[in-house]
Design a protein around this motif. Structure first.
Motif, mmCIF file in Angstrom:
data_model
loop_
_atom_site.group_PDB
_atom_site.id
_atom_site.type_symbol
_atom_site.label_atom_id
_atom_site.label_comp_id
_atom_site.label_asym_id
_atom_site.label_seq_id
_atom_site.Cartn_x
_atom_site.Cartn_y
_atom_site.Cartn_z
ATOM 1 N N MET A 1 -15.934 -8.097 -7.052
ATOM 2 C CA MET A 1 -15.500 -8.432 -5.690
ATOM 3 C C MET A 1 -15.019 -7.166 -4.981
ATOM 4 O O MET A 1 -14.250 -6.386 -5.543
ATOM 5 C CB MET A 1 -14.365 -9.469 -5.727
ATOM 6 N N THR A 2 -15.495 -6.962 -3.761
ATOM 7 C CA THR A 2 -15.088 -5.802 -2.986
ATOM 8 C C THR A 2 -13.640 -5.952 -2.528
ATOM 9 O O THR A 2 -13.276 -6.976 -1.947
ATOM 10 C CB THR A 2 -15.991 -5.632 -1.747
ATOM 11 N N PRO A 3 -12.777 -4.984 -2.818
ATOM 12 C CA PRO A 3 -11.374 -5.123 -2.414
ATOM 13 C C PRO A 3 -11.239 -5.127 -0.892
ATOM 14 O O PRO A 3 -11.994 -4.476 -0.180
ATOM 15 C CB PRO A 3 -10.713 -3.882 -3.018
ATOM 16 N N VAL A 4 -10.272 -5.927 -0.389
ATOM 17 C CA VAL A 4 -10.014 -5.991 1.042
ATOM 18 C C VAL A 4 -9.261 -4.739 1.460
ATOM 19 O O VAL A 4 -8.256 -4.367 0.847
ATOM 20 C CB VAL A 4 -9.189 -7.254 1.388
ATOM 21 N N VAL A 5 -9.760 -4.061 2.479
ATOM 22 C CA VAL A 5 -9.130 -2.827 2.955
ATOM 23 C C VAL A 5 -7.920 -3.190 3.813
ATOM 24 O O VAL A 5 -8.043 -3.941 4.775
ATOM 25 C CB VAL A 5 -10.129 -1.992 3.778
ATOM 26 N N PRO A 6 -6.737 -2.666 3.468
ATOM 27 C CA PRO A 6 -5.560 -2.963 4.302
ATOM 28 C C PRO A 6 -5.761 -2.433 5.721
ATOM 29 O O PRO A 6 -6.337 -1.356 5.922
ATOM 30 C CB PRO A 6 -4.430 -2.223 3.582
ATOM 31 N N ARG A 7 -5.302 -3.178 6.689
ATOM 32 C CA ARG A 7 -5.396 -2.766 8.087
ATOM 33 C C ARG A 7 -4.003 -2.744 8.696
ATOM 34 O O ARG A 7 -3.113 -3.470 8.257
ATOM 35 C CB ARG A 7 -6.279 -3.729 8.880
ATOM 36 N N VAL A 8 -3.826 -1.933 9.722
ATOM 37 C CA VAL A 8 -2.543 -1.816 10.406
ATOM 38 C C VAL A 8 -2.696 -2.316 11.838
ATOM 39 O O VAL A 8 -3.637 -1.921 12.544
ATOM 40 C CB VAL A 8 -2.045 -0.356 10.405
ATOM 41 N N LEU A 9 -1.788 -3.172 12.246
ATOM 42 C CA LEU A 9 -1.792 -3.721 13.602
ATOM 43 C C LEU A 9 -0.428 -3.472 14.232
ATOM 44 O O LEU A 9 0.605 -3.788 13.630
ATOM 45 C CB LEU A 9 -2.109 -5.209 13.576
ATOM 46 N N LEU A 10 -0.427 -2.921 15.440
ATOM 47 C CA LEU A 10 0.800 -2.731 16.202
ATOM 48 C C LEU A 10 0.940 -3.842 17.234
ATOM 49 O O LEU A 10 -0.052 -4.262 17.844
ATOM 50 C CB LEU A 10 0.789 -1.386 16.938
ATOM 51 N N VAL A 11 2.178 -4.305 17.441
ATOM 52 C CA VAL A 11 2.434 -5.384 18.394
ATOM 53 C C VAL A 11 3.385 -4.903 19.475
ATOM 54 O O VAL A 11 4.466 -4.364 19.195
ATOM 55 C CB VAL A 11 3.059 -6.612 17.687
ATOM 56 N N ALA A 24 4.763 -12.958 11.040
ATOM 57 C CA ALA A 24 4.700 -14.112 10.142
ATOM 58 C C ALA A 24 3.409 -14.897 10.342
ATOM 59 O O ALA A 24 2.744 -15.284 9.366
ATOM 60 C CB ALA A 24 5.916 -15.006 10.371
ATOM 61 N N HIS A 25 3.027 -15.121 11.593
ATOM 62 C CA HIS A 25 1.823 -15.912 11.860
ATOM 63 C C HIS A 25 0.556 -15.139 11.492
ATOM 64 O O HIS A 25 -0.346 -15.677 10.833
ATOM 65 C CB HIS A 25 1.773 -16.313 13.333
ATOM 66 N N LEU A 26 0.470 -13.877 11.910
ATOM 67 C CA LEU A 26 -0.741 -13.103 11.640
ATOM 68 C C LEU A 26 -0.961 -12.905 10.145
ATOM 69 O O LEU A 26 -2.087 -13.037 9.651
ATOM 70 C CB LEU A 26 -0.656 -11.752 12.348
ATOM 71 N N GLN A 27 0.101 -12.610 9.410
ATOM 72 C CA GLN A 27 -0.081 -12.400 7.981
ATOM 73 C C GLN A 27 -0.353 -13.711 7.253
ATOM 74 O O GLN A 27 -0.952 -13.703 6.178
ATOM 75 C CB GLN A 27 1.131 -11.667 7.407
ATOM 76 N N GLY A 28 0.048 -14.827 7.867
ATOM 77 C CA GLY A 28 -0.335 -16.111 7.297
ATOM 78 C C GLY A 28 -1.827 -16.364 7.398
ATOM 79 O O GLY A 28 -2.429 -16.958 6.495
ATOM 80 N N PHE A 29 -2.435 -15.891 8.471
ATOM 81 C CA PHE A 29 -3.873 -16.079 8.678
ATOM 82 C C PHE A 29 -4.703 -14.901 8.147
ATOM 83 O O PHE A 29 -5.884 -15.070 7.819
ATOM 84 C CB PHE A 29 -4.175 -16.273 10.167
ATOM 85 N N ALA A 30 -4.112 -13.712 8.099
ATOM 86 C CA ALA A 30 -4.839 -12.509 7.663
ATOM 87 C C ALA A 30 -3.904 -11.649 6.822
ATOM 88 O O ALA A 30 -3.334 -10.663 7.321
ATOM 89 C CB ALA A 30 -5.353 -11.737 8.878
ATOM 90 N N PRO A 31 -3.718 -11.998 5.543
ATOM 91 C CA PRO A 31 -2.726 -11.299 4.704
ATOM 92 C C PRO A 31 -2.993 -9.813 4.518
ATOM 93 O O PRO A 31 -2.072 -9.062 4.174
ATOM 94 C CB PRO A 31 -2.829 -12.051 3.363
ATOM 95 N N HIS A 32 -4.234 -9.367 4.754
ATOM 96 C CA HIS A 32 -4.542 -7.954 4.540
ATOM 97 C C HIS A 32 -4.113 -7.061 5.694
ATOM 98 O O HIS A 32 -4.286 -5.842 5.636
ATOM 99 C CB HIS A 32 -6.048 -7.777 4.296
ATOM 100 N N ILE A 33 -3.528 -7.668 6.740
ATOM 101 C CA ILE A 33 -3.109 -6.891 7.903
ATOM 102 C C ILE A 33 -1.606 -6.645 7.844
ATOM 103 O O ILE A 33 -0.820 -7.589 7.731
ATOM 104 C CB ILE A 33 -3.483 -7.616 9.210
ATOM 105 N N ALA A 34 -1.228 -5.389 7.938
ATOM 106 C CA ALA A 34 0.185 -5.016 8.009
ATOM 107 C C ALA A 34 0.594 -4.945 9.474
ATOM 108 O O ALA A 34 0.032 -4.163 10.241
ATOM 109 C CB ALA A 34 0.407 -3.668 7.330
ATOM 110 N N VAL A 35 1.549 -5.764 9.867
ATOM 111 C CA VAL A 35 1.948 -5.879 11.269
ATOM 112 C C VAL A 35 3.243 -5.103 11.495
ATOM 113 O O VAL A 35 4.239 -5.309 10.804
ATOM 114 C CB VAL A 35 2.130 -7.361 11.654
ATOM 115 N N HIS A 36 3.229 -4.221 12.495
ATOM 116 C CA HIS A 36 4.387 -3.389 12.817
ATOM 117 C C HIS A 36 4.702 -3.497 14.304
ATOM 118 O O HIS A 36 3.828 -3.783 15.124
ATOM 119 C CB HIS A 36 4.104 -1.919 12.483
ATOM 120 N N GLY A 37 5.947 -3.232 14.622
ATOM 121 C CA GLY A 37 6.340 -3.155 16.016
ATOM 122 C C GLY A 37 5.749 -1.942 16.691
ATOM 123 O O GLY A 37 5.396 -0.948 16.048
ATOM 124 N N TRP A 38 5.662 -2.010 18.004
ATOM 125 C CA TRP A 38 4.997 -0.989 18.821
ATOM 126 C C TRP A 38 5.588 0.405 18.615
ATOM 127 O O TRP A 38 4.878 1.404 18.616
ATOM 128 C CB TRP A 38 5.119 -1.421 20.279
#
Length: 318
Positions: A1-11, A24-38
């Motif tokens: 299985m190809t590993p999921v590449v972590p992604r970074v999202l700014l809000v 909380a919501h985004l990581q519930g739907f897309a756990p591979h995304i790291a969500v950070h403040g702007w």
């Protein structure tokens, strides 16, 4: 299985509490995304893949060199495209989860009924504890609602007011067909459309052609005593012209949800005008959870090379 590449999202949408909710919501739907403040200092600009924003500062998006998607926290994108340096090469996604059209339809239906039944007078009378019965001249089947803009939101709104019994017509830049709705198209048919509108509903996108379209000239082309529901873009309405049209009785009432300056200044006369319902840009607002799910779905499609929904077209302007 190809590993999921972590992604970074700014809000940048709301304060710190809002960022935590988005995370909380985004990581519930897309756990591979790291969500950070702007403004999170731990995030290097070149590590950012996605940005979810509302009114980002000029130049900030262009300073993210590896940005792959820009996500607008709302359906409109003029708060992004107003930046001369916004990265046009990066796909820009409007927030249009399925619930958005339903919410807009509910707002338009509410406003049409309120204008029809003179709800503003009823509110004033209750505030004054005044018991005065009055007659309403028309019912829905005697009243024509015109939807200016037949995109996704306009189509759903037309369906909902039609289901309430209103005679319903629509206008769009290009020809559309909708069962039970007489559709007009193009500049050459705009006057014929306006002449029939007992209640005009503006749901147009923000483009160079729609800038300031709700001006004194257009309002004068409506039947005398018409109502206005404006939930398109704030830049489309000449608010002084609206106040003048109400004061002259050219218009009988209005619901306005979007303004050129938001929040609307506390001393603006629209707040206290007897003919206007002011609402704070909430016509089609859906929950952050619904928007997070939509964005996670679009990111997933984008990462698979599949078509995404809500992509802004700079050529068309919407």
């Amino acid at each position: 299985m190809t590993p999921v590449v972590p992604r970074v999202l700014l809000v940048k949408s709301g304060g710190e509490a809002a960022v935590a909710e988005w995370r909380a919501h985004l990581q519930g739907f897309a756990p591979h995304i790291a969500v950070h403040g702007w403004d999170d200092p731990s995030v290097a600009p070149d590590s950012v893949d996605y940005a979810l924003v509302w009114q980002p500062e000029l130049g900030r998006l262009a300073a993210l060199p590896n940005l792959r998607l820009v996500l607008s926290a709302g359906a409109g994108v003029d708060h992004i495209t107003a930046d001369p340096g916004w990265p046009r090469q990066v796909p820009l996604i409007r927030s249009i989860p399925p619930e958005t059209a339903q919410r807009m339809g509910e707002y338009v239906a509410m406003a049409a009924l309120a204008l029809l039944r003179n709800l503003k007078r009823l509110v004033r009378q209750q505030d004054a504890r005044e018991w005065t019965a009055f007659e309403v001249e028309r019912s829905a089947p005697d009243t024509c609602v015109g939807i200016l803009g037949l995109g996704t939101l306009g189509l759903r709104s037309a369906q909902m007011v039609s289901a309430l019994g209103f005679r319903t017509i629509g206008w769009s830049r290009t020809a559309k067909a909708l069962e039970g709705v007489h559709c007009y198209a193009g500049p050459g048919e705009l006057d014929a459309f306006l002449s029939r509108c007992d209640i005009l509903v503006c749901l147009l996108p923000a483009t160079a052609q729609t800038e300031g379209i709700l001006n004194a000239d257009l309002l004068a082309r409506l039947p005398k005593g018409a109502g206005l529901v404006h939930a398109g873009r704030g830049s489309q309405l000449d608010l002084d012209a609206l106040l003048a049209a109400l004061d002259s009785a050219q218009l009988s009432g209005a619901f306005v949800d979007v303004f050129a300056e938001e929040p609307l200044p506390r001393d603006h006369p629209a707040w206290s005008h007897p003919g206007i319902f002011v609402t704070p840009h909430v016509a089609a607002t859906v929950t952050r959870r619904m928007r997070a799910r939509f964005f996670a779905q679009q990111i997933a499609a984008f990462e698979k090379g599949e078509p995404v929904q809500g992509r802004f077209d700079p050529v068309r302007g919407y």
